[in-house]
Scaffold this motif. Structure first.
Motif, PDB file in Angstrom:
ATOM      1  N   PRO A  74     -22.632  -6.743  53.447  1.00 21.06           N
ATOM      2  CA  PRO A  74     -21.378  -7.503  53.379  1.00 21.06           C
ATOM      3  C   PRO A  74     -20.673  -7.381  52.032  1.00 21.06           C
ATOM      4  O   PRO A  74     -19.444  -7.455  51.964  1.00 21.06           O
ATOM      5  N   LYS A  75     -21.423  -7.154  50.973  1.00 21.54           N
ATOM      6  CA  LYS A  75     -20.811  -7.031  49.651  1.00 21.54           C
ATOM      7  C   LYS A  75     -20.010  -5.747  49.506  1.00 21.54           C
ATOM      8  O   LYS A  75     -19.196  -5.618  48.585  1.00 21.54           O
ATOM      9  N   LEU A  76     -20.237  -4.792  50.425  1.00 23.17           N
ATOM     10  CA  LEU A  76     -19.528  -3.511  50.363  1.00 23.17           C
ATOM     11  C   LEU A  76     -18.362  -3.443  51.335  1.00 23.17           C
ATOM     12  O   LEU A  76     -17.672  -2.433  51.418  1.00 23.17           O
ATOM     13  N   ALA A  77     -18.145  -4.522  52.102  1.00 23.67           N
ATOM     14  CA  ALA A  77     -17.061  -4.533  53.092  1.00 23.67           C
ATOM     15  C   ALA A  77     -15.702  -4.516  52.399  1.00 23.67           C
ATOM     16  O   ALA A  77     -15.536  -5.019  51.280  1.00 23.67           O
ATOM     17  N   MET A  78     -14.711  -3.896  53.085  1.00 23.02           N
ATOM     18  CA  MET A  78     -13.357  -3.799  52.566  1.00 23.02           C
ATOM     19  C   MET A  78     -12.376  -4.262  53.636  1.00 23.02           C
ATOM     20  O   MET A  78     -12.717  -4.341  54.819  1.00 23.02           O
ATOM     21  N   ALA A  79     -11.144  -4.520  53.239  1.00 23.51           N
ATOM     22  CA  ALA A  79     -10.124  -4.939  54.193  1.00 23.51           C
ATOM     23  C   ALA A  79      -9.916  -3.887  55.274  1.00 23.51           C
ATOM     24  O   ALA A  79      -9.656  -4.223  56.439  1.00 23.51           O
ATOM     25  N   ASP A  80     -10.041  -2.604  54.922  1.00 23.33           N
ATOM     26  CA  ASP A  80      -9.855  -1.526  55.895  1.00 23.33           C
ATOM     27  C   ASP A  80     -10.878  -1.575  57.019  1.00 23.33           C
ATOM     28  O   ASP A  80     -10.630  -1.038  58.111  1.00 23.33           O
ATOM     29  N   ASP A  81     -12.037  -2.196  56.796  1.00 22.15           N
ATOM     30  CA  ASP A  81     -13.041  -2.321  57.853  1.00 22.15           C
ATOM     31  C   ASP A  81     -12.534  -3.211  58.998  1.00 22.15           C
ATOM     32  O   ASP A  81     -13.033  -3.120  60.117  1.00 22.15           O
ATOM     33  N   PHE A  82     -11.558  -4.039  58.718  1.00 21.44           N
ATOM     34  CA  PHE A  82     -11.041  -4.998  59.697  1.00 21.44           C
ATOM     35  C   PHE A  82      -9.596  -4.685  60.090  1.00 21.44           C
ATOM     36  O   PHE A  82      -8.879  -5.561  60.580  1.00 21.44           O
ATOM     37  N   PHE A  83      -9.211  -3.414  59.926  1.00 21.01           N
ATOM     38  CA  PHE A  83      -7.826  -2.983  60.106  1.00 21.01           C
ATOM     39  C   PHE A  83      -7.806  -1.817  61.082  1.00 21.01           C
ATOM     40  O   PHE A  83      -8.600  -0.887  60.966  1.00 21.01           O
TER      41      PHE A  83
ATOM     42  N   ASP B 228     -16.946   1.305  68.585  1.00 27.41           N
ATOM     43  CA  ASP B 228     -17.059   2.698  68.150  1.00 27.41           C
ATOM     44  C   ASP B 228     -15.803   3.160  67.413  1.00 27.41           C
ATOM     45  O   ASP B 228     -15.876   4.018  66.529  1.00 27.41           O
ATOM     46  N   GLN B 229     -14.647   2.632  67.801  1.00 25.29           N
ATOM     47  CA  GLN B 229     -13.400   3.006  67.145  1.00 25.29           C
ATOM     48  C   GLN B 229     -13.011   2.023  66.033  1.00 25.29           C
ATOM     49  O   GLN B 229     -12.222   2.364  65.145  1.00 25.29           O
ATOM     50  N   PHE B 230     -13.549   0.812  66.092  1.00 27.28           N
ATOM     51  CA  PHE B 230     -13.139  -0.260  65.188  1.00 27.28           C
ATOM     52  C   PHE B 230     -14.408  -0.968  64.686  1.00 27.28           C
ATOM     53  O   PHE B 230     -14.811  -1.991  65.220  1.00 27.28           O
ATOM     54  N   PRO B 231     -15.072  -0.417  63.651  1.00 23.60           N
ATOM     55  CA  PRO B 231     -16.381  -0.926  63.219  1.00 23.60           C
ATOM     56  C   PRO B 231     -16.397  -2.396  62.827  1.00 23.60           C
ATOM     57  O   PRO B 231     -17.436  -3.053  62.920  1.00 23.60           O
ATOM     58  N   GLY B 232     -15.235  -2.939  62.414  1.00 24.77           N
ATOM     59  CA  GLY B 232     -15.210  -4.336  62.018  1.00 24.77           C
ATOM     60  C   GLY B 232     -15.496  -5.308  63.142  1.00 24.77           C
ATOM     61  O   GLY B 232     -15.752  -6.493  62.901  1.00 24.77           O
ATOM     62  N   LEU B 233     -15.477  -4.824  64.394  1.00 24.88           N
ATOM     63  CA  LEU B 233     -15.778  -5.694  65.534  1.00 24.88           C
ATOM     64  C   LEU B 233     -17.267  -5.965  65.706  1.00 24.88           C
ATOM     65  O   LEU B 233     -17.654  -6.849  66.479  1.00 24.88           O
ATOM     66  N   ASN B 234     -18.116  -5.217  65.006  1.00 22.64           N
ATOM     67  CA  ASN B 234     -19.560  -5.342  65.227  1.00 22.64           C
ATOM     68  C   ASN B 234     -20.023  -6.791  65.094  1.00 22.64           C
ATOM     69  O   ASN B 234     -19.708  -7.466  64.108  1.00 22.64           O
ATOM     70  N   THR B 235     -20.742  -7.261  66.093  1.00 21.45           N
ATOM     71  CA  THR B 235     -21.338  -8.599  66.246  1.00 21.45           C
ATOM     72  C   THR B 235     -20.314  -9.683  66.585  1.00 21.45           C
ATOM     73  O   THR B 235     -20.689 -10.837  66.774  1.00 21.45           O
ATOM     74  N   LEU B 236     -19.020  -9.350  66.702  1.00 18.57           N
ATOM     75  CA  LEU B 236     -18.013 -10.388  66.920  1.00 18.57           C
ATOM     76  C   LEU B 236     -17.760 -10.690  68.391  1.00 18.57           C
ATOM     77  O   LEU B 236     -17.111 -11.684  68.714  1.00 18.57           O
TER      78      LEU B 236
END
Length: 223
Positions: free
Chosen positions: A50-59, A83-91
């Protein structure tokens, strides 16, 4: 006192069972291996620190552009699954953009792991889903116009057809990061290797020549 004690035990067991259920599967299958070095992925995706996450991960930007509907179905589905939007993982959510040429079709299909809610942005769509055998394979269908919403319950066969003379656009919202997709015709007639002709002739109660013809077709995937 005995009755009270018995009820207390039942409640305790029910509570423990409720917390002991397995997580819902997020892929078609996940064969167990004893050697962790042989593992490819877990049920879902491995997580970034989580410390390496960026805004682009959720864009996600791919919904900006219309899908190419120049194909035999006259439709294109652009997915924003994990697979196309990694920020969705676990959501537990996903989306899709559906573009339709005039009279374009998103053919009968199912999402084995997610319920779908469809919102029409432009055009006129005939949509529907079919219930299970238990409910006599009942068809629920409606004509939707701009601003209308329709829901397709998880795992049930459903479709969308543009019945207008202009392009149509809709967005789908799904209750899983990886809801999966099984297009009925593609799965039945374009499996690899092919399903035995005898199986399909009995299942569909048609001549084997028709089955051979259908298996020889180029079944297009609009995703």
């Amino acid at each position: 006192m005995v009755v009270v004690y018995f009820l207390f035990v039942l409640l305790a067991l029910a509570s423990s069972c409720a917390f002991a259920s397995d997580p819902s599967p997020l892929q078609d299958f996940c064969v167990a291996v004893n050697d962790p070095n042989s593992a490819v992925f877990v049920n879902g995706k491995f997580c970034k620190d989580p410390k390496l996450a960026m805004a682009d991960d959720f864009f996600f930007t791919k919904f900006r552009y219309p899908g190419n509907t120049s194909n035999q179905l006259g439709s294109k589905v652009t997915t924003a699954f994990v697979d196309q939007f990694p920020g969705l993982n676990t959501l537990g959510i996903a989306m899709a953009r559906l573009d339709f040429a005039p009279y374009g079709l998103n053919p009968p299909h199912i999402h084995p792991r997610g319920t779908e809610m469809l919102a029409v942005m432009e055009g006129t769509l005939r949509v529907g889903f079919v219930t299970s055998n238990q409910l006599n394979n009942t068809l629920f269908t409606k004509v939707l116009t701009k601003g209308d919403v329709f829901v397709f319950p998880q795992g049930l066969i459903h479709f969308q057809l543009n019945i207008g003379q202009t392009n149509a656009l809709a967005f789908a919202f799904l209750s899983s990061q990886n809801p999966g997709l099984i297009t009925i015709a593609n799965s039945v007639f374009a499996s690899n290797p092919p399903i035995n002709v005898d199986v399909l002739t009995k299942a569909f109660q048609v001549d084997n020549k028709l089955i051979n013809y259908l298996q020889e077709q180029n079944w297009f995937d609009n995703h």
